[in-house]
Write an enzyme that holds these catalytic residues in place. Structure first.
Site, PDB file in Angstrom:
ATOM      1  N   ASP A  57       0.828  -1.210   0.000  1.00  0.00           N
ATOM      2  CA  ASP A  57       0.000   0.000   0.000  1.00  0.00           C
ATOM      3  C   ASP A  57       0.864   1.262   0.000  1.00  0.00           C
ATOM      4  O   ASP A  57       1.998   1.257   0.479  1.00  0.00           O
ATOM      5  CB  ASP A  57      -0.921  -0.024   1.234  1.00  0.00           C
ATOM      6  CG  ASP A  57      -2.100   0.930   1.086  1.00  0.00           C
ATOM      7  OD1 ASP A  57      -2.372   1.385  -0.039  1.00  0.00           O
ATOM      8  OD2 ASP A  57      -2.753   1.228   2.109  1.00  0.00           O
ATOM      9  N   ASN A  76     -10.836  -2.500  -5.772  1.00  0.00           N
ATOM     10  CA  ASN A  76     -10.038  -1.529  -6.523  1.00  0.00           C
ATOM     11  C   ASN A  76     -10.672  -1.139  -7.863  1.00  0.00           C
ATOM     12  O   ASN A  76     -10.257  -0.159  -8.491  1.00  0.00           O
ATOM     13  CB  ASN A  76      -8.598  -2.027  -6.728  1.00  0.00           C
ATOM     14  CG  ASN A  76      -7.753  -1.992  -5.461  1.00  0.00           C
ATOM     15  OD1 ASN A  76      -6.872  -2.824  -5.253  1.00  0.00           O
ATOM     16  ND2 ASN A  76      -8.001  -0.997  -4.592  1.00  0.00           N
TER      17      ASN A  76
HETATM   18  C1  IPE Z   1      -5.456  -2.740  -0.421  1.00  0.00           C
HETATM   19  O1  IPE Z   1      -5.108  -1.411  -0.539  1.00  0.00           O
HETATM   20  C2  IPE Z   1      -5.382  -3.428  -1.763  1.00  0.00           C
HETATM   21  C3  IPE Z   1      -4.038  -3.621  -2.303  1.00  0.00           C
HETATM   22  C4  IPE Z   1      -2.915  -3.332  -1.729  1.00  0.00           C
HETATM   23  C5  IPE Z   1      -3.996  -4.227  -3.601  1.00  0.00           C
HETATM   24  P1  IPE Z   1      -6.219  -0.253  -0.761  1.00  0.00           P
HETATM   25  O2  IPE Z   1      -5.449   0.998  -0.885  1.00  0.00           O
HETATM   26  O3  IPE Z   1      -7.112  -0.624  -1.876  1.00  0.00           O
HETATM   27  O4  IPE Z   1      -7.041  -0.327   0.594  1.00  0.00           O
HETATM   28  P2  IPE Z   1      -7.935   0.788   1.295  1.00  0.00           P
HETATM   29  O5  IPE Z   1      -8.935   1.252   0.286  1.00  0.00           O
HETATM   30  O6  IPE Z   1      -7.033   1.881   1.714  1.00  0.00           O
HETATM   31  O7  IPE Z   1      -8.540   0.080   2.466  1.00  0.00           O
HETATM   32  C1  IPE Z   2      -1.370   0.224  -3.430  1.00  0.00           C
HETATM   33  O1  IPE Z   2      -1.171   1.583  -3.459  1.00  0.00           O
HETATM   34  C2  IPE Z   2      -1.546  -0.392  -4.784  1.00  0.00           C
HETATM   35  C3  IPE Z   2      -2.904  -0.813  -5.097  1.00  0.00           C
HETATM   36  C4  IPE Z   2      -3.947  -0.769  -4.328  1.00  0.00           C
HETATM   37  C5  IPE Z   2      -3.121  -1.319  -6.453  1.00  0.00           C
HETATM   38  P1  IPE Z   2      -2.404   2.604  -3.491  1.00  0.00           P
HETATM   39  O2  IPE Z   2      -2.745   2.867  -4.901  1.00  0.00           O
HETATM   40  O3  IPE Z   2      -3.510   2.106  -2.659  1.00  0.00           O
HETATM   41  O4  IPE Z   2      -1.733   3.873  -2.868  1.00  0.00           O
HETATM   42  P2  IPE Z   2      -2.420   4.871  -1.829  1.00  0.00           P
HETATM   43  O5  IPE Z   2      -2.922   4.039  -0.682  1.00  0.00           O
HETATM   44  O6  IPE Z   2      -3.538   5.547  -2.559  1.00  0.00           O
HETATM   45  O7  IPE Z   2      -1.330   5.798  -1.425  1.00  0.00           O
HETATM   46 MG    MG Z   3      -4.053   2.356  -0.754  1.00  0.00          MG
END
Ligand code: IPE
Ligand code: IPE
Ligand code: MG
Length: 253
Positions: A29, A77
């Protein structure tokens, strides 16, 4: 008084190093925030995140970890803007084209968890090919969670079991812990010993809910593009210091 016996029993026991985790699962994340903080588009963070994937996969294998699960795309996502979702899929294609052969050569077996049926067809083919190409890898299993959601996984497993009960193929009483585990996408893999989440968020976001029953959790502040070998080693050191009790009592010593 038996002095020898006394001095023997007083000898401090050599501290046994605690076991390495067999299975490490990572919620990768913070890619978006990493990019935004640098004035870059979010996709630049995802691109950088691929470097971490490469580094951590290699390093986990070298460290003796047997299963590494990476959460790459969740069932939630899809709520992101179309451009970001497409950008993520393009990066996935790029990663698969470049890495599969290397992973096969290095003895890394790739497995996917999640629902592939909603993914673009060319990606579905890449997933099948990657699993086939790396099937004989014995050094480590890399489990990529793609379009993965734990609740959807549990719902699908429950429906399959219920169908079998309704057809008279199994009794309701045969729906055991083991029977449910066997129906999940993770069937055949051990439960994660350690779950790491980067970026400071402290939640599971629908990741491995059933499998995490006795996992150790580690939430680290750095964003995924910054998570490197040293950070991984620190996580392992902290894990080895944990006292896993599984509902029993603390081991003496
Ligand atoms: C969890 O991260 C999913 C992945 C790392 C693929 P998200 O960024 O989607 O989670 P939330 O929305 O902050 O809970
Ligand atoms: C994790 O990084 C990757 C995926 C969920 C695909 P994020 O895209 O969630 O990055 P933040 O949480 O918005 O910084
Ligand atoms: Mg995230």
């Amino acid at each position: 008084m038996n002095r020898t016996a006394t001095s023997e029993s007083a000898t401090p026991k050599r501290a046994e190093p605690k076991a390495l985790p067999d299975h490490v699962a990572i919620i990768m994340d913070g890619n978006g925030r990493w990019a935004t903080q640098r004035g870059l588009p979010r996709i630049a963070g995802h691109k950088r995140g691929i470097n971490s994937v490469r580094k951590i996969t290699r390093h986990a294998k070298a460290s003796g970890v047997k299963y590494l699960t990476l959460f790459a795309f969740s069932t939630e996502n899809w709520l992101r803007p179309k451009e970001e979702v497409h950008g993520l899929f393009d990066l996935f294609r790029y990663y698969m084209r470049r890495e599969c052969r290397t992973l096969a050569r290095e003895g890394v077996r790739i497995k996917f968890i999640g629902d592939p049926s909603e993914m673009p067809e060319d990606i579905q083919s890449m997933m099948t090919e990657a699993e086939a190409m790396t099937a004989s890898g014995e050094a480590m299993t890399l489990i990529v969670a793609l379009n993965y959601g734990s609740r959807a996984e549990i719902v699908a497993a429950t429906q399959r079991l219920a169908t079998r009960v309704a057809a008279g193929e199994m009794a309701a009483g045969e729906i055991t812990d083991t029977a449910i585990s066997a129906e999940l996408n993770t069937s055949g893999f051990p439960d994660p010993d350690l779950i790491i989440r980067t970026s400071g968020e402290q939640r599971l976001s629908n990741f491995l809910l059933w499998q995490a029953a006795y996992s150790e959790f580690l939430f680290v502040d750095c964003h995924w593009p910054e998570f490197d070998e040293l950070a991984f080693d620190d996580a392992i050191t902290l894990y080895r210091d944990r006292d896993r009790r599984f509902g029993g009592l603390r081991k003496s010593g």
